[in-house]
Design a protein around this motif. Structure first.
Motif, PDB file in Angstrom:
ATOM      1  N   MET A   1      -3.177   6.382  -2.455  1.00  0.00           N
ATOM      2  CA  MET A   1      -2.878   6.256  -1.042  1.00  0.00           C
ATOM      3  C   MET A   1      -4.133   6.630  -0.268  1.00  0.00           C
ATOM      4  SD  MET A   1       0.032   8.073   1.337  1.00  0.00           S
ATOM      5  CE  MET A   1       1.293   7.766   0.150  1.00  0.00           C
ATOM      6  N   LYS A   2      -4.446   5.785   0.697  1.00  0.00           N
ATOM      7  CA  LYS A   2      -5.618   6.030   1.541  1.00  0.00           C
ATOM      8  C   LYS A   2      -5.205   5.969   3.003  1.00  0.00           C
ATOM      9  CE  LYS A   2      -8.865   4.114  -1.748  1.00  0.00           C
ATOM     10  NZ  LYS A   2      -9.813   3.044  -2.011  1.00  0.00           N
ATOM     11  N   ARG A   3      -5.914   6.732   3.811  1.00  0.00           N
ATOM     12  CA  ARG A   3      -5.640   6.793   5.245  1.00  0.00           C
ATOM     13  C   ARG A   3      -6.842   6.248   5.998  1.00  0.00           C
ATOM     14  NH1 ARG A   3      -6.759  10.419   9.323  1.00  0.00           N
ATOM     15  NH2 ARG A   3      -5.172  10.599  10.931  1.00  0.00           N
ATOM     16  N   PHE A   4      -6.572   5.417   7.009  1.00  0.00           N
ATOM     17  CA  PHE A   4      -7.637   4.808   7.802  1.00  0.00           C
ATOM     18  C   PHE A   4      -7.348   5.040   9.281  1.00  0.00           C
ATOM     19  CE2 PHE A   4      -6.984   2.294   3.964  1.00  0.00           C
ATOM     20  CZ  PHE A   4      -8.253   2.359   3.391  1.00  0.00           C
ATOM     21  N   ASP A   5      -8.321   5.589   9.982  1.00  0.00           N
ATOM     22  CA  ASP A   5      -8.187   5.857  11.414  1.00  0.00           C
ATOM     23  C   ASP A   5      -8.862   4.735  12.193  1.00  0.00           C
ATOM     24  OD1 ASP A   5      -8.094   6.829  13.986  1.00  0.00           O
ATOM     25  OD2 ASP A   5      -8.777   8.841  13.450  1.00  0.00           O
ATOM     26  N   LEU A   6      -8.072   3.938  12.885  1.00  0.00           N
ATOM     27  CA  LEU A   6      -8.585   2.804  13.657  1.00  0.00           C
ATOM     28  C   LEU A   6      -8.446   3.025  15.161  1.00  0.00           C
ATOM     29  CD1 LEU A   6      -7.034  -0.067  11.484  1.00  0.00           C
ATOM     30  CD2 LEU A   6      -9.291   0.991  11.271  1.00  0.00           C
ATOM     31  N   ARG A   7      -8.172   4.259  15.555  1.00  0.00           N
ATOM     32  CA  ARG A   7      -7.939   4.542  16.977  1.00  0.00           C
ATOM     33  C   ARG A   7      -9.151   4.220  17.844  1.00  0.00           C
ATOM     34  NH1 ARG A   7      -5.540  10.489  16.348  1.00  0.00           N
ATOM     35  NH2 ARG A   7      -7.170  10.465  14.793  1.00  0.00           N
ATOM     36  N   HIS A   8     -10.336   4.402  17.318  1.00  0.00           N
ATOM     37  CA  HIS A   8     -11.559   4.156  18.097  1.00  0.00           C
ATOM     38  C   HIS A   8     -11.745   2.677  18.446  1.00  0.00           C
ATOM     39  CE1 HIS A   8     -12.698   3.437  13.929  1.00  0.00           C
ATOM     40  NE2 HIS A   8     -13.690   2.678  14.384  1.00  0.00           N
ATOM     41  N   LEU A   9     -11.008   1.786  17.777  1.00  0.00           N
ATOM     42  CA  LEU A   9     -11.122   0.349  18.028  1.00  0.00           C
ATOM     43  C   LEU A   9     -10.198  -0.134  19.140  1.00  0.00           C
ATOM     44  CD1 LEU A   9     -11.320  -0.846  14.325  1.00  0.00           C
ATOM     45  CD2 LEU A   9     -13.209  -0.564  15.948  1.00  0.00           C
TER      46      LEU A   9
END
Length: 100
Positions: A1-9
């Protein structure tokens, strides 16, 4: 399981999310994507985007008042074969035809 933070986009996260699924997740692996809700239509669009890629949306949850979490499993597209479908009685098929 991996987590990706895309909030900056902000609203432009779809291409990056697709790229991450294709390159960073192994087949069958789960990814957690965090994105900012500038527009609530992004929630439905992101789930549709994942489904159109042929992968499984496992969960879609509001993380806090500003952010959304989408849990995705990179799985092969599910093929529906005629053998897997349940046979329908003629009356069910007639009812379906009448609905269309």
């Amino acid at each position: 399981m991996k987590r990706f933070d895309l909030r900056h986009l902000h609203n432009d996260f779809y291409a990056r999310m697709g790229e991450l699924i294709n390159t960073e997740l192994a087949q069958g692996e789960v990814g957690i994507f965090l994105f900012e809700i500038d527009d609530f239509s992004n929630v439905a669009k992101s789930a549709e985007f994942i489904c159109n890629m042929g992968y499984e949306v496992m969960n879609s949850v509001r993380f806090n008042h500003r952010d959304w979490t989408l849990v995705v499993r990179k799985s092969p597209p599910k093929l529906e074969s005629t053998l897997q479908k349940e046979p329908q009685s003629p009356t069910q098929e007639s009812a379906k035809a009448g609905d269309e």
